[in-house]
Design a protein around this motif. Structure first.
Motif, PDB file in Angstrom:
ATOM      1  N   TRP A  35       0.829  -1.204   0.000  1.00  0.00           N
ATOM      2  CA  TRP A  35       0.000   0.000   0.000  1.00  0.00           C
ATOM      3  C   TRP A  35       0.866   1.258   0.000  1.00  0.00           C
ATOM      4  O   TRP A  35       0.647   2.177  -0.788  1.00  0.00           O
ATOM      5  N   MET A  38      -8.638  10.240  -0.931  1.00  0.00           N
ATOM      6  CA  MET A  38      -7.216  10.498  -0.739  1.00  0.00           C
ATOM      7  C   MET A  38      -6.933  11.348   0.490  1.00  0.00           C
ATOM      8  O   MET A  38      -5.789  11.741   0.720  1.00  0.00           O
ATOM      9  N   TYR A  73       2.682   1.864  -3.364  1.00  0.00           N
ATOM     10  CA  TYR A  73       1.799   2.428  -4.389  1.00  0.00           C
ATOM     11  C   TYR A  73       1.593   3.928  -4.180  1.00  0.00           C
ATOM     12  O   TYR A  73       1.572   4.707  -5.141  1.00  0.00           O
ATOM     13  N   LEU A  74       1.440   4.320  -2.915  1.00  0.00           N
ATOM     14  CA  LEU A  74       1.228   5.739  -2.626  1.00  0.00           C
ATOM     15  C   LEU A  74       2.469   6.566  -2.950  1.00  0.00           C
ATOM     16  O   LEU A  74       2.360   7.682  -3.475  1.00  0.00           O
ATOM     17  N   LEU A 120      -7.102   7.303   3.818  1.00  0.00           N
ATOM     18  CA  LEU A 120      -6.001   6.410   3.465  1.00  0.00           C
ATOM     19  C   LEU A 120      -5.632   5.504   4.630  1.00  0.00           C
ATOM     20  O   LEU A 120      -5.364   4.308   4.444  1.00  0.00           O
ATOM     21  N   TYR A 167      -4.437  -1.458  -5.426  1.00  0.00           N
ATOM     22  CA  TYR A 167      -4.368  -0.977  -6.808  1.00  0.00           C
ATOM     23  C   TYR A 167      -5.715  -0.405  -7.263  1.00  0.00           C
ATOM     24  O   TYR A 167      -5.777   0.703  -7.812  1.00  0.00           O
ATOM     25  N   ARG A 187      -9.525   6.361  -7.633  1.00  0.00           N
ATOM     26  CA  ARG A 187      -9.696   7.338  -6.548  1.00  0.00           C
ATOM     27  C   ARG A 187     -10.519   8.544  -6.978  1.00  0.00           C
ATOM     28  O   ARG A 187     -11.259   9.102  -6.158  1.00  0.00           O
ATOM     29  N   TYR A 232      -8.274   0.659  -5.511  1.00  0.00           N
ATOM     30  CA  TYR A 232      -8.640   1.861  -4.738  1.00  0.00           C
ATOM     31  C   TYR A 232      -7.964   3.094  -5.333  1.00  0.00           C
ATOM     32  O   TYR A 232      -8.599   4.141  -5.532  1.00  0.00           O
ATOM     33  N   LEU A 233      -6.671   2.991  -5.628  1.00  0.00           N
ATOM     34  CA  LEU A 233      -5.907   4.159  -6.081  1.00  0.00           C
ATOM     35  C   LEU A 233      -6.166   4.494  -7.548  1.00  0.00           C
ATOM     36  O   LEU A 233      -6.217   5.665  -7.914  1.00  0.00           O
ATOM     37  N   THR A 234      -6.348   3.495  -8.386  1.00  0.00           N
ATOM     38  CA  THR A 234      -6.618   3.791  -9.798  1.00  0.00           C
ATOM     39  C   THR A 234      -8.013   4.360 -10.000  1.00  0.00           C
ATOM     40  O   THR A 234      -8.284   5.014 -11.012  1.00  0.00           O
ATOM     41  N   PRO A 263       3.443   6.505  -7.533  1.00  0.00           N
ATOM     42  CA  PRO A 263       2.259   6.434  -8.410  1.00  0.00           C
ATOM     43  C   PRO A 263       2.609   6.113  -9.864  1.00  0.00           C
ATOM     44  O   PRO A 263       1.772   5.606 -10.600  1.00  0.00           O
TER      45      PRO A 263
END
Length: 211
Positions: A97, A187, A100-101, A192, A169, A175, A171-173, A104
């Motif tokens: 996690w 975010m 990834y943060l 987070l 992945y 967001r 969650y972030l793609t 990016p």
């Protein structure tokens, strides 16, 4: 013995080109990336890029390989074998996690390669090697946890790897759209933190005999 100045200059130039290319490919994808922009950012000329890395496709493959090698190398440095199984699994989820943060570009590069149906990774022997090492690391962790009675038996390390990656992945793609659909700032710092806790609990409940 110190490297000759010419060799040091060449290595520094290559590093600048790769850093600039990573930003350009991450921002615009393979199709949209421009070698002129990469050369300008790297304070190099296009001839040097072609000389060191070949064409744009070749450069993209090298950038993609470097991105995967970076995360796989960082995972090996976690030294999970020296930690109790449950703590090791939590550490891996937390690392993924956080990585990834902090990186990016990795996600956007992977997205771009998927648009091209992984044609560059298919040609890469290096990716196969580092990925196998990661799967083996998780397999050993699962075996150790099962032997100690902490983990359920029969868990596929590949499926577990995919799940750990996916819950961060996705969650972030998503967001931006997710923040609209679910009416919350995905975010925000507290969001987070909440997501990380959820990810850890999800994986532990999936793998552990009991919490």
């Amino acid at each position: 013995m110190d490297k000759p100045a010419k060799q040091r200059d060449a290595e520094a130039t290559k590093a600048r080109i790769l850093a600039a290319a990573k930003k350009e490919f991450a921002k615009n994808g393979l199709a949209g990336a421009r070698v002129d922009v990469i050369a300008d950012r790297a304070k190099a000329n296009k001839r040097m890029i072609y000389h060191y890395f070949g064409n744009k496709e070749d450069l993209f493959q090298i950038v993609l390989e470097e991105a995967y090698i970076d995360i796989r190398t960082a995972e090996q440095k976690l030294e999970l074998n020296n930690i109790p199984p449950r703590e090791a699994l939590e550490k891996l989820v937390r690392f993924t996690w956080t990585y990834y943060l902090k990186n990016p570009e990795f996600i956007t590069l992977v997205n771009s390669e998927n648009l091209h149906k992984a044609r560059h990774l298919k040609k890469s022997q290096m990716i196969e090697k580092v990925s196998r090492r990661f799967v083996d690391m998780v397999a050993r962790l699962l075996e150790r946890g099962t032997a100690e009675g902490a983990f359920r038996p029969g868990i596929d390390p590949v499926q577990l790897n995919i799940t750990i990656a996916a819950i961060g992945y996705y969650y972030l793609t998503n967001r931006f759209t997710g923040s609209i659909v679910f009416q919350r700032d995905l975010m925000a710092a507290d969001a987070l933190d909440e997501r990380l806790r959820f990810n850890i609990e999800t994986i532990l409940r999936l793998v552990c005999v009991e919490l």
